[in-house]
Design a protein around this motif. Structure first.
Motif, PDB file in Angstrom:
ATOM      1  N   LEU A  40      25.596 -85.456 -50.363  1.00 17.99           N
ATOM      2  CA  LEU A  40      26.918 -85.810 -50.858  1.00 17.99           C
ATOM      3  C   LEU A  40      27.902 -84.794 -50.300  1.00 17.99           C
ATOM      4  N   ARG A  41      28.832 -85.286 -49.480  1.00 16.99           N
ATOM      5  CA  ARG A  41      29.812 -84.394 -48.848  1.00 16.99           C
ATOM      6  C   ARG A  41      31.230 -84.911 -49.088  1.00 16.99           C
TER       7      ARG A  41
ATOM      8  N   TYR B 130      39.682 -86.519 -47.982  1.00 16.95           N
ATOM      9  CA  TYR B 130      39.847 -87.722 -47.167  1.00 16.95           C
ATOM     10  C   TYR B 130      38.812 -88.794 -47.489  1.00 16.95           C
ATOM     11  N   VAL B 131      37.537 -88.403 -47.483  1.00 16.56           N
ATOM     12  CA  VAL B 131      36.486 -89.376 -47.771  1.00 16.56           C
ATOM     13  C   VAL B 131      35.317 -88.668 -48.459  1.00 16.56           C
ATOM     14  N   LEU B 132      34.721 -89.357 -49.420  1.00 18.27           N
ATOM     15  CA  LEU B 132      33.544 -88.848 -50.124  1.00 18.27           C
ATOM     16  C   LEU B 132      32.346 -89.631 -49.603  1.00 18.27           C
TER      17      LEU B 132
ATOM     18  N   LYS C 222      37.337 -86.465 -59.381  1.00 15.52           N
ATOM     19  CA  LYS C 222      37.133 -85.029 -59.222  1.00 15.52           C
ATOM     20  C   LYS C 222      37.410 -84.553 -57.803  1.00 15.52           C
ATOM     21  N   TYR C 223      36.980 -85.333 -56.818  1.00 16.96           N
ATOM     22  CA  TYR C 223      37.030 -84.830 -55.438  1.00 16.96           C
ATOM     23  C   TYR C 223      38.090 -85.488 -54.545  1.00 16.96           C
ATOM     24  N   LEU C 224      38.517 -86.709 -54.845  1.00 18.01           N
ATOM     25  CA  LEU C 224      39.446 -87.408 -53.955  1.00 18.01           C
ATOM     26  C   LEU C 224      40.885 -87.403 -54.474  1.00 18.01           C
TER      27      LEU C 224
ATOM     28  N   PHE D 175      27.230 -94.559 -48.423  1.00 18.36           N
ATOM     29  CA  PHE D 175      28.419 -95.097 -49.080  1.00 18.36           C
ATOM     30  C   PHE D 175      29.549 -94.109 -48.830  1.00 18.36           C
ATOM     31  N   SER D 176      30.626 -94.580 -48.224  1.00 19.37           N
ATOM     32  CA  SER D 176      31.801 -93.745 -48.004  1.00 19.37           C
ATOM     33  C   SER D 176      32.942 -94.288 -48.838  1.00 19.37           C
TER      34      SER D 176
END
Length: 239
Positions: free
Chosen positions: A130-131, A140-142, A194-196, A223-224
């Motif tokens: 998971l990045r 930008y993208v998870l 949380k991240y995007l 999955f992006s």
């Protein structure tokens, strides 16, 4: 490090000529013979480069007439990605613009679903990754990615901080071939919030993808997820 194929280098140069205005919208570019002579390669190599740029929506070919720059490339804003693209995110932008934050990096055995997608047995371990990918320092993208360990036993956190695809091509020497994608919209979940920098209930664009090698072996199931206003995908259809 293995050098990129010639057609990719030529495509990069032609793309630069289009985006800088050397080749203007609706302009007929030099024919394949002239380009082959300029770059010192075969016409087949030039054709491969042009075909790639056509899939990006930058060029189109009229049979018996030649190859033209698309009339309105303003739609090709940098947040867009060709739906056929399978070179990885880092290759889509200038060096240094895309960075990574590792959220999860584990090895585990695949579920029945992952066994099916990656054509694995239940006792064959996979990497679960998971990045958060950042563009110019902004979320930008998870990316939630699963990859067979047997294909890339040397994969580590140093690789994850950069381009996995570049590592697979240039270090492991895998021949990446293509991908199947399913693109759909969902609402933001806890990780997106949380991240995007999403709000609860924001639309999110999710791209489900299976990528394979030139021998048909799947090497990635992923999955992006993008915030609704961060990125779009385009498909060019020319009759």
């Amino acid at each position: 490090m293995q050098q990129s194929p010639k057609y990719e280098l030529i495509a990069n140069e032609l793309r630069k000529r289009i985006t800088t205005g050397k080749y203007q919208p609706n302009e007929l570019i030099p024919d394949q013979v002239a380009l082959a002579e300029e770059f010192g390669v075969s016409r087949m190599t030039i054709k491969k480069a042009i075909d790639g740029l056509a899939m990006e929506g930058l060029l189109y070919t009229r049979r018996g007439d030649g190859t033209y720059v698309m009339g309105d490339i303003s739609l090709k804003i940098e947040q867009n990605s060709p739906a056929e693209e399978h070179l990885g995110l880092t290759a889509s932008f200038e060096e240094g613009r895309v960075t990574s934050k590792i959220i999860q990096f584990d090895i585990r055995f695949p579920s029945e679903s992952l066994q099916k997608h990656l054509k694995l047995e239940k006792n064959e371990p996979i990497f679960e990754i998971l990045r958060l990918r950042l563009l110019d320092g902004r979320p930008y993208v998870l990316e939630h990615t699963y990859m067979p360990q047997k294909l890339m036993p040397g994969l580590d956190e140093a690789v994850l901080m950069n381009s996995i695809y570049a590592y697979l091509k240039n270090t492991v020497n895998l021949k990446l071939s293509g991908a199947y994608r399913r693109i759909h919209a969902l609402f933001a979940d806890e990780l997106d919030v949380k991240y995007l920098e999403c709000k609860e209930g924001d639309p999110v664009l999710e791209v489900e993808q299976v990528s394979w090698l030139d021998d048909g072996t799947p090497f990635e199931y992923s999955f992006s997820r993008n915030k609704y206003d961060a990125r779009s995908y385009n498909v060019l259809d020319i009759g």
